[in-house]
Structure formats: C-alpha cells, structure tokens
Design a protein around this motif. Structure first.
Motif, PDB file in Angstrom:
ATOM      1  N   ALA A  62      45.894  57.123 -30.489  1.00 40.79           N
ATOM      2  CA  ALA A  62      44.901  57.076 -29.407  1.00 40.79           C
ATOM      3  C   ALA A  62      43.604  57.759 -29.837  1.00 40.79           C
ATOM      4  O   ALA A  62      42.507  57.265 -29.556  1.00 40.79           O
ATOM      5  CB  ALA A  62      45.463  57.733 -28.147  1.00 40.79           C
ATOM      6  N   ARG A  63      43.725  58.877 -30.533  1.00 36.98           N
ATOM      7  CA  ARG A  63      42.534  59.594 -31.018  1.00 36.98           C
ATOM      8  C   ARG A  63      41.733  58.713 -31.984  1.00 36.98           C
ATOM      9  O   ARG A  63      40.511  58.651 -31.888  1.00 36.98           O
ATOM     10  CB  ARG A  63      42.927  60.899 -31.696  1.00 36.98           C
ATOM     11  N   GLU A  64      42.425  58.044 -32.889  1.00 42.65           N
ATOM     12  CA  GLU A  64      41.742  57.148 -33.817  1.00 42.65           C
ATOM     13  C   GLU A  64      41.014  56.035 -33.066  1.00 42.65           C
ATOM     14  O   GLU A  64      39.888  55.680 -33.414  1.00 42.65           O
ATOM     15  CB  GLU A  64      42.745  56.551 -34.814  1.00 42.65           C
ATOM     16  N   ARG A  65      41.645  55.516 -32.025  1.00 43.78           N
ATOM     17  CA  ARG A  65      41.026  54.456 -31.226  1.00 43.78           C
ATOM     18  C   ARG A  65      39.804  54.998 -30.485  1.00 43.78           C
ATOM     19  O   ARG A  65      38.763  54.352 -30.437  1.00 43.78           O
ATOM     20  CB  ARG A  65      42.055  53.881 -30.246  1.00 43.78           C
ATOM     21  N   PHE A  66      39.907  56.171 -29.904  1.00 45.17           N
ATOM     22  CA  PHE A  66      38.772  56.807 -29.231  1.00 45.17           C
ATOM     23  C   PHE A  66      37.625  56.999 -30.225  1.00 45.17           C
ATOM     24  O   PHE A  66      36.473  56.693 -29.909  1.00 45.17           O
ATOM     25  CB  PHE A  66      39.179  58.168 -28.647  1.00 45.17           C
ATOM     26  N   GLU A  67      37.931  57.529 -31.413  1.00 43.07           N
ATOM     27  CA  GLU A  67      36.895  57.769 -32.421  1.00 43.07           C
ATOM     28  C   GLU A  67      36.199  56.474 -32.813  1.00 43.07           C
ATOM     29  O   GLU A  67      34.971  56.426 -32.936  1.00 43.07           O
ATOM     30  CB  GLU A  67      37.496  58.435 -33.656  1.00 43.07           C
ATOM     31  N   LEU A  68      36.978  55.421 -33.019  1.00 45.60           N
ATOM     32  CA  LEU A  68      36.416  54.123 -33.387  1.00 45.60           C
ATOM     33  C   LEU A  68      35.506  53.590 -32.280  1.00 45.60           C
ATOM     34  O   LEU A  68      34.384  53.134 -32.550  1.00 45.60           O
ATOM     35  CB  LEU A  68      37.538  53.125 -33.680  1.00 45.60           C
TER      36      LEU A  68
END
Length: 153
Positions: A62-68
């Motif tokens: 989820a963090r990676e998706r938020f960052e992207l």
C-alpha cells in the motif's frame, strides 16, 4: 495565520457505518505541503492499514502504491481521487490541500465550507462562494470542526 498551512480531512466510512452509525471525521492541520505529504504517506497510511487490518507486507505494498500515486499525481485534487479509490469502504479524504485553497477555490468541499463559514460568521449579504480574506483564515479554521459535524459534505 500562516499561508503555508495545509490540511488533511477524512471520513472513516467503515467505522462510521458499522460501529457507531455516525460520521467519524478527522482533520489534521499541517505546517506546509511537505509535512502534509509526509503525514499522508505515514500516519494516514498507517490509519488506513489499521482500518483495513493489513498485515506488514500488505502495508508495504500500500505504501508503494501511495508513493507512486503521489509521484504521478502531485495535484491534490487528482491525488485524492485516486487515493479514495484505493481506500474505498475504509476511509475517504474530504480535503487535502492548502488553507489558501479552502479560503478561495471553487471545489465542492471548499465551497461548502465557505457557505457554512459565511452563515456562521458573516452578515446576511455575503455570497456563500465569497473568498475569505487572509486576515480571517483563523476563523475559517475554527469553523472547520463544526462544519465537519454537519452532513453537508
């Protein structure tokens, strides 16, 4: 009032609908855009992870998706749209942006807040869409808490 102030206001949809049957709205005021984006990526994401009962690996994804999304869509309104798609059923961001935009922009949330503000603080002749002067932003911030208790957003 600091003209760099940002806020993140969100509604916990899952909690509000299933446990307490009323809106659970939160608004976090942050010193500037950098702090607001940091808060979104850390504290807000952690809140979403807790609501969704995500495990550590799911939270990292989820963090990676938020960052992207934050990289791809730096404009707050567009970013919010995509983040709300990800967190549907758990929480919904009502506002993410600068105080100056709340005081002057014509987005639905900003207009609704200003209409409430002018009803509470204004005289009878103000147009509800009228921008709030910078000297009065402190009162707009104060009005936010009561506004969020309303069902108009």
């Amino acid at each position: 009032m600091d003209n760099r102030l940002w806020s993140l206001c969100f509604l916990d949809e899952g909690v509000a609908l299933s446990v307490i049957s009323r809106k659970e709205t939160r608004c976090q005021w942050l010193s500037d855009e950098d702090q607001a984006r940091h808060y979104l990526l850390n504290e807000y994401l952690q809140h979403v992870a807790e609501l969704g009962e995500l495990d550590e690996q799911q939270t990292l994804v989820a963090r990676e998706r938020f960052e992207l999304l934050m990289e791809q869509y730096p404009e707050p309104e567009t970013l919010v749209e995509y983040l709300n798609d990800l967190t549907s059923g758990l929480t919904r961001i009502l506002w993410f942006g600068p105080l100056s935009a709340l005081a002057e922009d014509y987005s639905d949330f900003a207009l609704a807040l200003r209409a409430y503000y002018w009803e509470e603080y204004g005289e009878d002749d103000e147009d509800p869409a009228t921008p709030v002067a910078e000297d009065d932003w402190i009162y707009l911030v104060e009005a936010m808490d009561d506004f969020l208790l309303q069902d108009d957003y």
